[in-house]
Design a protein around this motif. Structure first.
Motif, PDB file in Angstrom:
ATOM      1  N   LEU A 191      24.754  47.691  24.934  1.00 43.72           N
ATOM      2  CA  LEU A 191      25.338  48.433  26.056  1.00 43.72           C
ATOM      3  C   LEU A 191      24.319  48.586  27.176  1.00 43.72           C
ATOM      4  O   LEU A 191      24.615  48.420  28.352  1.00 43.72           O
ATOM      5  N   ASN A 192      23.118  48.908  26.772  1.00 46.40           N
ATOM      6  CA  ASN A 192      22.024  49.104  27.718  1.00 46.40           C
ATOM      7  C   ASN A 192      21.767  47.833  28.528  1.00 46.40           C
ATOM      8  O   ASN A 192      21.675  47.863  29.756  1.00 46.40           O
ATOM      9  N   ILE A 193      21.687  46.717  27.818  1.00 46.83           N
ATOM     10  CA  ILE A 193      21.437  45.439  28.488  1.00 46.83           C
ATOM     11  C   ILE A 193      22.587  45.107  29.433  1.00 46.83           C
ATOM     12  O   ILE A 193      22.374  44.735  30.592  1.00 46.83           O
ATOM     13  N   ALA A 194      23.816  45.304  28.956  1.00 45.25           N
ATOM     14  CA  ALA A 194      24.987  45.018  29.797  1.00 45.25           C
ATOM     15  C   ALA A 194      24.964  45.896  31.053  1.00 45.25           C
ATOM     16  O   ALA A 194      25.285  45.444  32.144  1.00 45.25           O
ATOM     17  N   ASP A 195      24.566  47.137  30.887  1.00 44.55           N
ATOM     18  CA  ASP A 195      24.528  48.062  32.022  1.00 44.55           C
ATOM     19  C   ASP A 195      23.500  47.653  33.070  1.00 44.55           C
ATOM     20  O   ASP A 195      23.739  47.759  34.268  1.00 44.55           O
ATOM     21  N   ILE A 196      22.356  47.208  32.593  1.00 41.15           N
ATOM     22  CA  ILE A 196      21.311  46.802  33.543  1.00 41.15           C
ATOM     23  C   ILE A 196      21.762  45.571  34.317  1.00 41.15           C
ATOM     24  O   ILE A 196      21.574  45.481  35.527  1.00 41.15           O
ATOM     25  N   ILE A 197      22.408  44.644  33.618  1.00 40.29           N
ATOM     26  CA  ILE A 197      22.932  43.458  34.306  1.00 40.29           C
ATOM     27  C   ILE A 197      24.011  43.867  35.309  1.00 40.29           C
ATOM     28  O   ILE A 197      24.036  43.420  36.451  1.00 40.29           O
ATOM     29  N   ARG A 198      24.868  44.794  34.890  1.00 39.45           N
ATOM     30  CA  ARG A 198      25.928  45.270  35.783  1.00 39.45           C
ATOM     31  C   ARG A 198      25.321  45.940  37.019  1.00 39.45           C
ATOM     32  O   ARG A 198      25.758  45.734  38.140  1.00 39.45           O
ATOM     33  N   GLU A 199      24.266  46.714  36.775  1.00 35.23           N
ATOM     34  CA  GLU A 199      23.587  47.400  37.873  1.00 35.23           C
ATOM     35  C   GLU A 199      23.067  46.393  38.912  1.00 35.23           C
ATOM     36  O   GLU A 199      23.215  46.590  40.118  1.00 35.23           O
ATOM     37  N   LYS A 200      22.474  45.295  38.433  1.00 34.68           N
ATOM     38  CA  LYS A 200      21.955  44.273  39.348  1.00 34.68           C
ATOM     39  C   LYS A 200      23.099  43.569  40.082  1.00 34.68           C
ATOM     40  O   LYS A 200      22.968  43.235  41.253  1.00 34.68           O
ATOM     41  N   LEU A 201      24.196  43.352  39.371  1.00 31.30           N
ATOM     42  CA  LEU A 201      25.367  42.744  40.024  1.00 31.30           C
ATOM     43  C   LEU A 201      25.859  43.631  41.157  1.00 31.30           C
ATOM     44  O   LEU A 201      26.114  43.171  42.258  1.00 31.30           O
ATOM     45  N   PHE A 202      25.979  44.911  40.879  1.00 30.21           N
ATOM     46  CA  PHE A 202      26.451  45.858  41.889  1.00 30.21           C
ATOM     47  C   PHE A 202      25.508  45.895  43.080  1.00 30.21           C
ATOM     48  O   PHE A 202      25.932  45.903  44.222  1.00 30.21           O
ATOM     49  N   ALA A 203      24.224  45.905  42.780  1.00 32.01           N
ATOM     50  CA  ALA A 203      23.237  46.007  43.856  1.00 32.01           C
ATOM     51  C   ALA A 203      23.297  44.779  44.768  1.00 32.01           C
ATOM     52  O   ALA A 203      23.123  44.883  45.970  1.00 32.01           O
ATOM     53  N   ASN A 204      23.564  43.616  44.190  1.00 34.37           N
ATOM     54  CA  ASN A 204      23.563  42.396  44.986  1.00 34.37           C
ATOM     55  C   ASN A 204      24.909  42.072  45.642  1.00 34.37           C
ATOM     56  O   ASN A 204      24.956  41.414  46.668  1.00 34.37           O
ATOM     57  N   LEU A 205      25.981  42.519  45.000  1.00 32.75           N
ATOM     58  CA  LEU A 205      27.302  42.181  45.539  1.00 32.75           C
ATOM     59  C   LEU A 205      27.781  43.179  46.583  1.00 32.75           C
ATOM     60  O   LEU A 205      28.547  42.844  47.476  1.00 32.75           O
ATOM     61  N   LYS A 206      27.328  44.423  46.434  1.00 33.80           N
ATOM     62  CA  LYS A 206      27.731  45.486  47.364  1.00 33.80           C
ATOM     63  C   LYS A 206      29.237  45.470  47.652  1.00 33.80           C
ATOM     64  O   LYS A 206      30.036  45.634  46.754  1.00 33.80           O
ATOM     65  N   ASP A 207      29.619  45.252  48.914  1.00 31.23           N
ATOM     66  CA  ASP A 207      31.033  45.350  49.286  1.00 31.23           C
ATOM     67  C   ASP A 207      31.895  44.209  48.765  1.00 31.23           C
ATOM     68  O   ASP A 207      33.100  44.285  48.721  1.00 31.23           O
ATOM     69  N   GLU A 208      31.223  43.118  48.402  1.00 27.11           N
ATOM     70  CA  GLU A 208      31.969  41.953  47.941  1.00 27.11           C
ATOM     71  C   GLU A 208      32.388  42.057  46.484  1.00 27.11           C
ATOM     72  O   GLU A 208      32.997  41.152  45.930  1.00 27.11           O
TER      73      GLU A 208
END
Ligand code: GDP
Ligand code: MG
Length: 311
Positions: free
Chosen positions: A206-223
């Motif tokens: 879960l932790n690993i998935a969350d960190i990856i999700r966090e990076k996705l959110f940070a890079n995708l922003k509005d998209e």
């Protein structure tokens, strides 16, 4: 994983308690911070970007007294006309499956309409509720306003819903032990919901998935595609290194393109950022492979839900 079902239903000791707590509250009140404090590990996203957390199991706290499973609700950031609908759905799904609701309020700011919205949904239910007034380390305290709001909603509904109130600081940990005591006495006596041997892997995934999700959110922003799921498919760990295969699910082929980015740059960047952070956390070499998959209605797909810990 093979589960030892014979031992699974055995109480580790006669007063062992276990249950599910749904963390409820508007964005930025400190739900993720509180969870991280309790779990002492970065399991949930702390982010200034709203709506980064899905309504999933965010963490499992096991100790001598028993086991608490925390459901975190998404930070809600919606147009006003949609907000009510989202709150209804969230309240239904998280509260119906939970033994109790833990309503987090930000005592350092004035109550808002959304706080009242949560109270309106909690008060009529029979689900026990615990209220945590967070950010008590801040100078300003609007505790009285929140209590008045609760009373006003109760009076209007003609329903009394008595629940304990705690002042806490998720940041400093003030008041958190008392809150935990209350959580443990509020869930029923019963065997662990997740077998201990499963916990070693599950929170880490879960932790690993969350960190990856966090990076996705940070890079995708509005998209950012509205529906996105990150699932750690396999994890292979030695003393020096962790190899992780991870799948990112989106609904449509067009979203796959967005996540991968021009010439694969975005995904590579996410991969790199996540790998570096994970290497820092686990102090090991991290080999990370990300795959983007289009799975229409992935949220309804049973086996993915199972991997996410929902089924
Ligand atoms: P969530 O959206 O409810 O999950 O809120 P977060 O846990 O992401 O926290 C939102 C912001 O509030 C972050 O900047 C946290 O550092 C901050 N925060 C959380 N808990 C506390 C607290 O007890 N005291 C103070 N001063 N800030 C806090
Ligand atoms: Mg959060």
């Amino acid at each position: 994983m093979e589960l030892d079902l014979d031992n699974f239903n055995v109480l580790p000791h006669p007063d062992y308690r276990s249950g599910i707590a749904a963390l409820i509250g508007r964005a930025n009140v400190g739900k993720s911070t509180l969870l991280n404090h309790i779990l002492q590990e970065k399991v949930s996203i702390i982010s200034p970007v709203a709506q980064t957390t899905r309504n999933v199991i965010r963490g499992i706290w096991s100790e001598e007294r028993g086991q608490l499973v925390f459901l975190d609700t998404p930070g809600i950031h919606k147009a006003k006309y949609e907000l009510g609908k989202v709150m209804n759905r969230t309240a239904r799904s998280s509260m119906s499956g939970a033994d109790l609701s833990l309503l987090i309020l930000d005592a350092s700011t004035r109550p808002r309409e959304e706080d009242e919205g949560w109270m309106r949904r909690i008060i009529p239910t029979q689900t026990p509720c615990i209220i945590a007034l967070n950010k008590c380390d801040e100078e300003a305290s609007f505790e009285d306003d929140y209590r008045e709001m609760w009373e006003a909603v109760s009076a209007e509904k003609g329903i009394e819903h008595v629940c304990p109130w705690f002042s806490i600081s998720a940041l400093t940990g003030d008041g958190v032990p008392a809150l935990l005591d209350c959580l443990f006495t509020s869930v029923p006596i019963g065997p662990p919901l997740f077998p201990e041997e499963m916990l070693t892997d599950f929170p880490k995934k879960l932790n690993i998935a969350d960190i990856i999700r966090e990076k996705l959110f940070a890079n995708l922003k509005d998209e950012l595609p509205h529906a996105i799921a990150v699932v750690v498919d396999s994890m292979d760990e030695t003393d020096e290194r962790i190899s992780i295969e991870c799948e990112i699910y989106v609904n449509k082929p067009s979203q796959k393109g967005i996540v991968i980015g021009n010439k694969g740059r975005l995904l590579k960047k996410v991969e790199r950022q996540a790998r570096d952070e994970l290497a820092g956390i686990y102090e090991k070499t991290v080999v990370l492979r990300l795959w983007v998959k289009v799975e229409k209605d992935w949220a309804k797909n049973h086996w993915i839900l199972k991997k996410l810990g929902h089924a």
